[in-house]
Design a protein around this motif. Sequence first.
Motif, PDB file in Angstrom:
ATOM      1  N   LEU A 170       0.835  -1.202   0.000  1.00 62.50           N
ATOM      2  CA  LEU A 170       0.000   0.000   0.000  1.00 62.50           C
ATOM      3  C   LEU A 170       0.869   1.252   0.000  1.00 62.50           C
ATOM      4  N   CYS A 171       1.956   1.223   0.787  1.00 60.18           N
ATOM      5  CA  CYS A 171       2.885   2.352   0.813  1.00 60.18           C
ATOM      6  C   CYS A 171       3.563   2.531  -0.539  1.00 60.18           C
ATOM      7  N   ALA A 172       3.951   1.414  -1.170  1.00 59.57           N
ATOM      8  CA  ALA A 172       4.610   1.496  -2.476  1.00 59.57           C
ATOM      9  C   ALA A 172       3.701   2.103  -3.530  1.00 59.57           C
ATOM     10  N   ALA A 173       2.390   1.897  -3.382  1.00 55.47           N
ATOM     11  CA  ALA A 173       1.435   2.409  -4.374  1.00 55.47           C
ATOM     12  C   ALA A 173       1.278   3.918  -4.301  1.00 55.47           C
ATOM     13  N   ILE A 174       1.575   4.528  -3.149  1.00 50.76           N
ATOM     14  CA  ILE A 174       1.320   5.972  -3.038  1.00 50.76           C
ATOM     15  C   ILE A 174       2.558   6.793  -2.711  1.00 50.76           C
ATOM     16  N   VAL A 175       3.719   6.138  -2.518  1.00 53.61           N
ATOM     17  CA  VAL A 175       4.885   6.892  -2.081  1.00 53.61           C
ATOM     18  C   VAL A 175       5.343   7.907  -3.122  1.00 53.61           C
ATOM     19  N   VAL A 215      -5.509  15.992  -7.859  1.00 50.82           N
ATOM     20  CA  VAL A 215      -6.098  14.978  -8.741  1.00 50.82           C
ATOM     21  C   VAL A 215      -5.018  14.020  -9.232  1.00 50.82           C
ATOM     22  N   ALA A 216      -3.844  14.558  -9.591  1.00 50.13           N
ATOM     23  CA  ALA A 216      -2.747  13.709 -10.065  1.00 50.13           C
ATOM     24  C   ALA A 216      -2.261  12.775  -8.957  1.00 50.13           C
ATOM     25  N   GLY A 275      -2.098   7.335  -6.904  1.00 52.12           N
ATOM     26  CA  GLY A 275      -2.233   6.359  -5.824  1.00 52.12           C
ATOM     27  C   GLY A 275      -3.219   5.260  -6.152  1.00 52.12           C
ATOM     28  N   MET A 276      -4.363   5.632  -6.711  1.00 51.83           N
ATOM     29  CA  MET A 276      -5.365   4.629  -7.100  1.00 51.83           C
ATOM     30  C   MET A 276      -4.819   3.721  -8.205  1.00 51.83           C
ATOM     31  N   ALA A 277      -4.125   4.341  -9.171  1.00 55.86           N
ATOM     32  CA  ALA A 277      -3.534   3.540 -10.252  1.00 55.86           C
ATOM     33  C   ALA A 277      -2.463   2.602  -9.709  1.00 55.86           C
ATOM     34  N   GLY A 278      -1.727   3.059  -8.695  1.00 58.01           N
ATOM     35  CA  GLY A 278      -0.712   2.211  -8.083  1.00 58.01           C
ATOM     36  C   GLY A 278      -1.310   0.963  -7.467  1.00 58.01           C
ATOM     37  N   ALA A 310       2.983  -1.600  -8.699  1.00 63.41           N
ATOM     38  CA  ALA A 310       2.477  -0.469  -7.913  1.00 63.41           C
ATOM     39  C   ALA A 310       3.339   0.766  -8.120  1.00 63.41           C
ATOM     40  N   LEU A 311       4.650   0.581  -8.086  1.00 64.90           N
ATOM     41  CA  LEU A 311       5.565   1.714  -8.178  1.00 64.90           C
ATOM     42  C   LEU A 311       5.555   2.336  -9.572  1.00 64.90           C
ATOM     43  N   VAL A 312       5.643   1.506 -10.596  1.00 70.23           N
ATOM     44  CA  VAL A 312       5.729   2.020 -11.968  1.00 70.23           C
ATOM     45  C   VAL A 312       4.418   2.667 -12.400  1.00 70.23           C
ATOM     46  N   VAL A 313       3.286   1.996 -12.173  1.00 71.21           N
ATOM     47  CA  VAL A 313       1.999   2.531 -12.624  1.00 71.21           C
ATOM     48  C   VAL A 313       1.653   3.824 -11.879  1.00 71.21           C
ATOM     49  N   SER A 314       1.897   3.879 -10.568  1.00 73.40           N
ATOM     50  CA  SER A 314       1.582   5.103  -9.816  1.00 73.40           C
ATOM     51  C   SER A 314       2.422   6.274 -10.310  1.00 73.40           C
ATOM     52  N   THR A 315       3.688   6.009 -10.635  1.00 75.19           N
ATOM     53  CA  THR A 315       4.566   7.075 -11.132  1.00 75.19           C
ATOM     54  C   THR A 315       4.106   7.574 -12.498  1.00 75.19           C
TER      55      THR A 315
END
Length: 462
Positions: free
Chosen positions: A374-379, A393-394, A399-402, A439-444
């Motif tokens: 969860l942390c990796a998805a929004i960090v 919004v971004a 975070g949701m995409a992550g 999580a990391l790539v998609v959120s970025t």
Amino acid sequence: MPYLTSAVLGAALLCFALLGLRARRADGPLDDYVTARNSQTAATLGLSFLASGMGAWILFAPPEIGAFAGPVALAGYAIGSALPFIVLGFYGPAIRRHLPEGRSIGEFAEACYGAGVRRWVALVSILYMACFLAAELTAIGAITAMLSGVPPALVVVGVAVTTLLYTAVGGLRASLATDRWQAWLMIALLLLVGGVALARLPLMPAEATFPSIAAGDALGVALTLVIAVTAANLFHQGYWQRVWAARDERALCRGAWLGGLATVGGVVAVGGLGILAAMSGLALGEPPIPFFALLTEAPGWLALPALVLAVTLVASSVDTLQNGIASLAVAGSGRRGLSIGAARRVTVALMVPVVIVALQGLSVLRLFLIADLLCAAIVVPVLLGLWRRMTPVAAVAGGMAGMLGAVLPGWMIQGSLAAGVLAASFPGSVPTLPPFLGALVVSTLVSLAVATAAPHKRARTV
């Protein structure tokens, strides 16, 4: 022996309590209670980063990773353990300049994106730190059961109550004061216990080789650990408090590097003992616990300093987590916030469910991995807050995409959403790279794309 062990552990905890209580500022304001603003030198911060980051997990995870996955994976674990300090050493000065009166990761998120994102970030941070607390207290219970006849519940409650006493009364200054002594005691006990255990290690067979797995698998494990540990620890409010506790930017940078390098050394040293235990052919136990397997060949008296080491490791991380959770709750209530008395009550209240979970003796590894994911998805969306093109919004979209990105690899490989969700919940408590990398790539990518596509720059406070 149980009476002697109880007396020694009680004396150690009493010393920690006295050190913490002596450091308190009886007339200090709430801000000093949660930040000790602009007061700490580089040396103090370095020792504090080391002590607060080194919990009982170091006696379990690095030796096991070294024994079964080999040096490459162990190096990944060591780097991941230290990288959050290094990131804050680089990133912290900018945070201090843009948010000089800040107190928490939640306030940073609010300054960048607004109150809604602050609550989201604060919730993730509290969830992660609560898991960390439960894991540390569970670990000291398990270690006590292995090494002594003292009831594990007695030590679990003793550590929780003692650290709660001085952190609730003294705040961050109490935690920082005990960290200095705990760091040196930890180093001395690791050298003693590790050195004696190593000296009694069975002779290496002539055919002994380094434990290893396939090179690709080892790199995958190393990368997984770097992402998971770094992302999760960047939501550790105790580390964020030290950004503002530093005397100045130079002290923060030097302290972060000192703590990071010392952490790498500690993880590699303890993990190396696991490698040597495996190479010697020693029975590692079931489940495998290489560090404690070493103690079976050591003199009986070594169990007592090993248990004091474990209590020191747990106390040094638990007091930081207690104060971090309380400060995040206080900061989350707004800048006029709670009183010190209310902050202390929050600290006590938050510990009750944590101690109850710890007394169950449950494994929290799977919960830890889910919290890490969860942390990796929004960090990245959170840390991009200093980029002027970023918008709320971004950040939320990223975070949701992550979270979707964490599920996506399993979904694509196995062909169903349910399989993707299951893979992202780590069945068998085994850390795997695809969910973290997704999580990391998609959120970025989504954060950058949405922010870049925004037609106007946002008004912001940082």
